[in-house]
Scaffold this motif. Structure first.
Motif, PDB file in Angstrom:
ATOM      1  N   ILE A 256       4.395  13.867 -13.879  1.00 32.20           N
ATOM      2  CA  ILE A 256       3.464  14.238 -14.945  1.00 32.20           C
ATOM      3  C   ILE A 256       3.039  15.693 -14.794  1.00 32.20           C
ATOM      4  CG2 ILE A 256       1.168  13.792 -15.890  1.00 32.20           C
ATOM      5  CD1 ILE A 256       3.186  11.738 -16.724  1.00 32.20           C
ATOM      6  N   GLY A 257       2.853  16.125 -13.539  1.00 33.11           N
ATOM      7  CA  GLY A 257       2.470  17.520 -13.297  1.00 33.11           C
ATOM      8  C   GLY A 257       3.538  18.486 -13.780  1.00 33.11           C
ATOM      9  N   ARG A 258       4.796  18.136 -13.589  1.00 34.33           N
ATOM     10  CA  ARG A 258       5.873  19.000 -14.071  1.00 34.33           C
ATOM     11  C   ARG A 258       5.878  19.076 -15.592  1.00 34.33           C
ATOM     12  NH1 ARG A 258      11.665  18.214 -11.508  1.00 34.33           N
ATOM     13  NH2 ARG A 258      11.879  20.070 -12.823  1.00 34.33           N
ATOM     14  N   VAL A 259       5.614  17.937 -16.254  1.00 34.41           N
ATOM     15  CA  VAL A 259       5.542  17.953 -17.722  1.00 34.41           C
ATOM     16  C   VAL A 259       4.378  18.823 -18.184  1.00 34.41           C
ATOM     17  CG1 VAL A 259       5.191  16.540 -19.785  1.00 34.41           C
ATOM     18  CG2 VAL A 259       6.671  15.723 -17.946  1.00 34.41           C
ATOM     19  N   ASP A 260       3.221  18.671 -17.508  1.00 42.72           N
ATOM     20  CA  ASP A 260       2.055  19.478 -17.880  1.00 42.72           C
ATOM     21  C   ASP A 260       2.357  20.975 -17.690  1.00 42.72           C
ATOM     22  OD1 ASP A 260       0.796  17.142 -18.425  1.00 42.72           O
ATOM     23  OD2 ASP A 260      -0.464  17.133 -16.605  1.00 42.72           O
ATOM     24  N   THR A 261       3.063  21.312 -16.618  1.00 37.09           N
ATOM     25  CA  THR A 261       3.434  22.716 -16.395  1.00 37.09           C
ATOM     26  C   THR A 261       4.346  23.218 -17.508  1.00 37.09           C
ATOM     27  OG1 THR A 261       3.246  22.403 -14.006  1.00 37.09           O
ATOM     28  CG2 THR A 261       4.513  24.303 -14.761  1.00 37.09           C
ATOM     29  N   GLN A 262       5.265  22.345 -17.920  1.00 34.40           N
ATOM     30  CA  GLN A 262       6.153  22.737 -19.015  1.00 34.40           C
ATOM     31  C   GLN A 262       5.384  22.935 -20.308  1.00 34.40           C
ATOM     32  OE1 GLN A 262       9.385  20.012 -19.531  1.00 34.40           O
ATOM     33  NE2 GLN A 262      10.329  21.168 -21.202  1.00 34.40           N
ATOM     34  N   LEU A 263       4.394  22.077 -20.547  1.00 39.12           N
ATOM     35  CA  LEU A 263       3.582  22.235 -21.754  1.00 39.12           C
ATOM     36  C   LEU A 263       2.795  23.546 -21.719  1.00 39.12           C
ATOM     37  CD1 LEU A 263       2.242  18.579 -22.218  1.00 39.12           C
ATOM     38  CD2 LEU A 263       3.931  19.775 -23.647  1.00 39.12           C
ATOM     39  N   LYS A 264       2.286  23.909 -20.572  1.00 39.97           N
ATOM     40  CA  LYS A 264       1.576  25.189 -20.454  1.00 39.97           C
ATOM     41  C   LYS A 264       2.519  26.363 -20.719  1.00 39.97           C
ATOM     42  CE  LYS A 264      -1.974  23.694 -17.168  1.00 39.97           C
ATOM     43  NZ  LYS A 264      -2.525  23.883 -15.805  1.00 39.97           N
ATOM     44  N   SER A 265       3.766  26.234 -20.219  1.00 34.19           N
ATOM     45  CA  SER A 265       4.740  27.294 -20.436  1.00 34.19           C
ATOM     46  C   SER A 265       5.063  27.432 -21.925  1.00 34.19           C
ATOM     47  CB  SER A 265       6.021  27.003 -19.649  1.00 34.19           C
ATOM     48  OG  SER A 265       7.000  27.972 -19.917  1.00 34.19           O
ATOM     49  N   VAL A 266       5.195  26.271 -22.596  1.00 35.31           N
ATOM     50  CA  VAL A 266       5.452  26.309 -24.046  1.00 35.31           C
ATOM     51  C   VAL A 266       4.283  26.953 -24.768  1.00 35.31           C
ATOM     52  CG1 VAL A 266       5.768  24.877 -26.094  1.00 35.31           C
ATOM     53  CG2 VAL A 266       7.015  24.355 -24.004  1.00 35.31           C
ATOM     54  N   SER A 267       3.056  26.636 -24.327  1.00 35.72           N
ATOM     55  CA  SER A 267       1.868  27.224 -24.950  1.00 35.72           C
ATOM     56  C   SER A 267       1.872  28.739 -24.802  1.00 35.72           C
ATOM     57  CB  SER A 267       0.609  26.623 -24.319  1.00 35.72           C
ATOM     58  OG  SER A 267      -0.551  27.281 -24.789  1.00 35.72           O
ATOM     59  N   SER A 268       2.253  29.205 -23.609  1.00 33.96           N
ATOM     60  CA  SER A 268       2.305  30.656 -23.388  1.00 33.96           C
ATOM     61  C   SER A 268       3.355  31.299 -24.290  1.00 33.96           C
ATOM     62  CB  SER A 268       2.617  30.957 -21.920  1.00 33.96           C
ATOM     63  OG  SER A 268       1.609  30.428 -21.085  1.00 33.96           O
ATOM     64  N   ASN A 269       4.490  30.634 -24.409  1.00 36.97           N
ATOM     65  CA  ASN A 269       5.549  31.168 -25.274  1.00 36.97           C
ATOM     66  C   ASN A 269       5.118  31.202 -26.735  1.00 36.97           C
ATOM     67  OD1 ASN A 269       7.245  31.508 -23.088  1.00 36.97           O
ATOM     68  ND2 ASN A 269       8.201  29.478 -23.334  1.00 36.97           N
ATOM     69  N   LEU A 270       4.356  30.144 -27.132  1.00 35.27           N
ATOM     70  CA  LEU A 270       3.904  30.104 -28.519  1.00 35.27           C
ATOM     71  C   LEU A 270       2.925  31.231 -28.818  1.00 35.27           C
ATOM     72  CD1 LEU A 270       3.451  26.281 -29.162  1.00 35.27           C
ATOM     73  CD2 LEU A 270       5.226  27.792 -30.064  1.00 35.27           C
TER      74      LEU A 270
ATOM     75  N   VAL B 185       0.836  -1.210   0.000  1.00 36.89           N
ATOM     76  CA  VAL B 185       0.000   0.000   0.000  1.00 36.89           C
ATOM     77  C   VAL B 185       0.867   1.254   0.000  1.00 36.89           C
ATOM     78  CG1 VAL B 185      -1.688   1.308   1.335  1.00 36.89           C
ATOM     79  CG2 VAL B 185      -1.955  -1.152   1.099  1.00 36.89           C
ATOM     80  N   LEU B 186       1.883   1.289   0.873  1.00 39.49           N
ATOM     81  CA  LEU B 186       2.763   2.463   0.924  1.00 39.49           C
ATOM     82  C   LEU B 186       3.529   2.633  -0.383  1.00 39.49           C
ATOM     83  CD1 LEU B 186       4.187   2.257   4.560  1.00 39.49           C
ATOM     84  CD2 LEU B 186       2.422   3.799   3.682  1.00 39.49           C
ATOM     85  N   GLY B 187       4.014   1.531  -0.953  1.00 35.76           N
ATOM     86  CA  GLY B 187       4.723   1.610  -2.219  1.00 35.76           C
ATOM     87  C   GLY B 187       3.830   2.135  -3.338  1.00 35.76           C
ATOM     88  N   PHE B 188       2.577   1.657  -3.349  1.00 38.49           N
ATOM     89  CA  PHE B 188       1.639   2.143  -4.368  1.00 38.49           C
ATOM     90  C   PHE B 188       1.385   3.640  -4.202  1.00 38.49           C
ATOM     91  CE2 PHE B 188      -2.759   3.089  -5.623  1.00 38.49           C
ATOM     92  CZ  PHE B 188      -2.705   2.745  -6.972  1.00 38.49           C
ATOM     93  N   LEU B 189       1.203   4.078  -2.953  1.00 40.48           N
ATOM     94  CA  LEU B 189       0.961   5.504  -2.722  1.00 40.48           C
ATOM     95  C   LEU B 189       2.181   6.336  -3.115  1.00 40.48           C
ATOM     96  CD1 LEU B 189      -0.914   5.378   0.715  1.00 40.48           C
ATOM     97  CD2 LEU B 189      -1.894   5.783  -1.544  1.00 40.48           C
ATOM     98  N   GLN B 190       3.380   5.857  -2.750  1.00 44.49           N
ATOM     99  CA  GLN B 190       4.594   6.583  -3.130  1.00 44.49           C
ATOM    100  C   GLN B 190       4.739   6.642  -4.651  1.00 44.49           C
ATOM    101  OE1 GLN B 190       7.513   4.289  -1.004  1.00 44.49           O
ATOM    102  NE2 GLN B 190       7.465   5.614   0.779  1.00 44.49           N
ATOM    103  N   TYR B 191       4.456   5.524  -5.294  1.00 47.80           N
ATOM    104  CA  TYR B 191       4.556   5.487  -6.755  1.00 47.80           C
ATOM    105  C   TYR B 191       3.577   6.477  -7.386  1.00 47.80           C
ATOM    106  CZ  TYR B 191       4.117   3.703 -11.515  1.00 47.80           C
ATOM    107  OH  TYR B 191       4.073   3.608 -12.874  1.00 47.80           O
ATOM    108  N   GLN B 192       2.345   6.522  -6.869  1.00 47.91           N
ATOM    109  CA  GLN B 192       1.355   7.442  -7.413  1.00 47.91           C
ATOM    110  C   GLN B 192       1.770   8.903  -7.204  1.00 47.91           C
ATOM    111  OE1 GLN B 192      -0.462   5.198  -9.497  1.00 47.91           O
ATOM    112  NE2 GLN B 192      -1.866   6.911  -9.110  1.00 47.91           N
ATOM    113  N   VAL B 193       2.280   9.206  -6.006  1.00 46.17           N
ATOM    114  CA  VAL B 193       2.697  10.587  -5.719  1.00 46.17           C
ATOM    115  C   VAL B 193       3.834  11.016  -6.645  1.00 46.17           C
ATOM    116  CG1 VAL B 193       3.790  12.069  -3.990  1.00 46.17           C
ATOM    117  CG2 VAL B 193       1.899  10.578  -3.336  1.00 46.17           C
TER     118      VAL B 193
END
Length: 462
Positions: free
Chosen positions: A38-52, A24-32
């Motif tokens: 993924i959140g960092r990638v999404d933030t980067q994509l938003k930044s690229v969109s703003s630049n575009l 259970v702890l491993g699954f939670l750590q993996y999800q976090v």
């Protein structure tokens, strides 16, 4: 299937519990960690969109938008594509897969006054896995457009796979460590219980009620258990001592009384024999003499039976000798009282056993006497070899035992309801059982119709 020991069950329970928690702890750590990456990638994509969007404005003024876009793509490691509301790409480049949700984004953008929220999804194209952001890009000449920006996440997928292996190995390692430690800890904790079990087994095997359980190095609960068990042993030992003393007193009383009765009984029988000889000339009633003789014989048999039972209870046994069992049965069947009854014999030859000839002769006589008395006039005796045993079956054509009477057939002084009106003491079969069991054999009674008693003795070589 053999049930696991308490130590093993506790160790398995603790190991499984730790394993479940680790999973259970491993699954939670993996999800976090995955959501964070993924959140960092999404933030980067938003930044690229703003630049575009900014570059679009600058490019339209300078007339060099395509060159600026290629520079952003190269620096941000992204792939961009503009599609219409039908999913058709505008321009050249790798076609990014789209779903119905992406197409709905174009329609929702045209119907709303404010741009709809961006839509993120993961897909695979051009040989790599990418994170894609779909963003409404506006409408022009009645056409609605969606901008797709895809970022390569192969490195992230590799990290996720390694995390999966890591957490799986961590769970398995925790299972092994928890199982080993659990077994060791429970073994140490249950050591007093094991001593208790060993002491109990030793008492059961040796009959030594003086032994007690040690409660040293035990916690309070096990100390209370040991103290309670020792208290129980004290009570049992006291009861056993009192019972043994009572049984010993009873055995001595029976033995002494039987011994003391022998002399007056011998004198009584001698006087009765004398009266029977002179009765014809002295005018003594022969019927009275016959009744007296029967009573004296009954008392003699009763005293002999009590003496035999007292000897068996005391563990007194004659020296074992090799006995010709079929010859013994034949000799007793030829005795006058049984010969006249016409006992039908079926004897195999060379049936040998070890034991007391006098005691086993008493067994055969009691069986024959019991069958003659209650058997309705026909008695069969069958002696034979059965594997490592010598077996004697004595059967008659009387009423026999009822099913509920079989368990009481060898009780002392017990008599069935049908036999209460006849002479007898109820000791015959109990003597048979006592002697046979003292010889290490078995005795069994079978339900009627017809009486049937079987004895088994260990066979000996000729």
């Amino acid at each position: 299937m053999q049930r696991l020991s308490l130590r093993a069950r506790l160790a398995i329970t603790s190991a499984v519990s730790v394993f479940a928690v680790s999973v259970v702890l491993g699954f939670l750590q993996y999800q976090v960690l995955t959501d964070y990456s993924i959140g960092r990638v999404d933030t980067q994509l938003k930044s690229v969109s703003s630049n575009l969007r900014l570059l679009d404005q600058l490019g339209r003024r300078s007339g060099d938008f395509d060159a600026l876009l290629e520079r952003v793509r190269a620096n941000s490691n992204v792939v961009t594509q503009l599609i219409d509301e039908n999913g058709n790409p505008v321009g050249e480049g790798d076609r990014i897969p789209v779903s119905k949700k992406v197409l709905k984004l174009a329609h929702r953008g045209a119907m709303r006054s404010s741009p709809p929220p961006d839509y993120f999804y993961t897909t695979r194209f051009a040989g790599t896995t990418r994170r894609v952001m779909a963003q409404f890009a506006g409408s022009e000449q009645g056409e609605n457009y969606v901008l797709l920006i895809a970022h390569d996440i192969e490195d992230l997928i590799t990290v996720q796979t390694e995390l999966q292996y890591f957490f799986a190995a961590q769970a398995l390692l925790s299972l092994i460590i928890a199982g080993s430690l659990g077994y060791f800890v429970t073994r140490q904790a249950l050591r007093p219980v094991r001593r208790l079990a060993l002491t109990t087994a030793e008492i059961a095997n040796t009959g030594d009620l003086a032994k007690r359980v040690s409660s040293e190095q035990a916690d309070s609960d096990l100390q209370r258990l040991s103290a309670t068990f020792n208290q129980m042993l004290d009570t049992i030992e006291s009861a056993y001592v009192r019972l043994s003393a009572a049984l010993e007193a009873e055995r001595r009383l029976v033995a002494d009384a039987s011994h003391e009765l022998r002399t007056p009984l011998t004198t009584l029988k001698g006087n009765l024999d004398y009266l029977e000889r002179v009765g014809r000339t002295s005018g003594v009633d022969p019927d009275v003499l016959e009744d007296l003789q029967e009573s004296a014989d009954r008392l003699t048999r009763l005293v002999a039976g009590l003496t035999q039972l007292a000897r068996d209870d005391a563990g007194v046994k004659d020296e074992d000798t090799r006995i010709d069992f079929d010859g013994l049965v034949q000799d007793i069947a030829d005795e006058p009282e049984f010969h006249e009854a016409g006992i039908e014999l079926e004897l195999e030859s060379d049936l040998w056993t070890m034991g007391s000839e006098q005691a086993l002769a008493a067994v055969v006589r009691n069986l024959f006497e019991n069958a003659r008395k209650y058997g309705g006039g026909e008695t069969k005796a069958h002696a034979y070899r059965d594997g490592d045993n010598v077996v004697l079956d004595v059967e008659d054509n009387g009423e026999g035992f009822l099913p509920e009477e079989v368990d009481h057939a060898f009780d002392r002084f017990w008599r069935s309801d049908s036999a209460r009106g006849q002479t007898g003491s109820g000791l015959g079969l109990s003597i048979v059982s006592s002697v046979i069991r003292a010889h290490g054999g078995e005795v069994k009674a079978f339900a009627g119709p017809g009486g049937h008693v079987q004895v088994r003795l260990s066979a000996a070589e000729q």
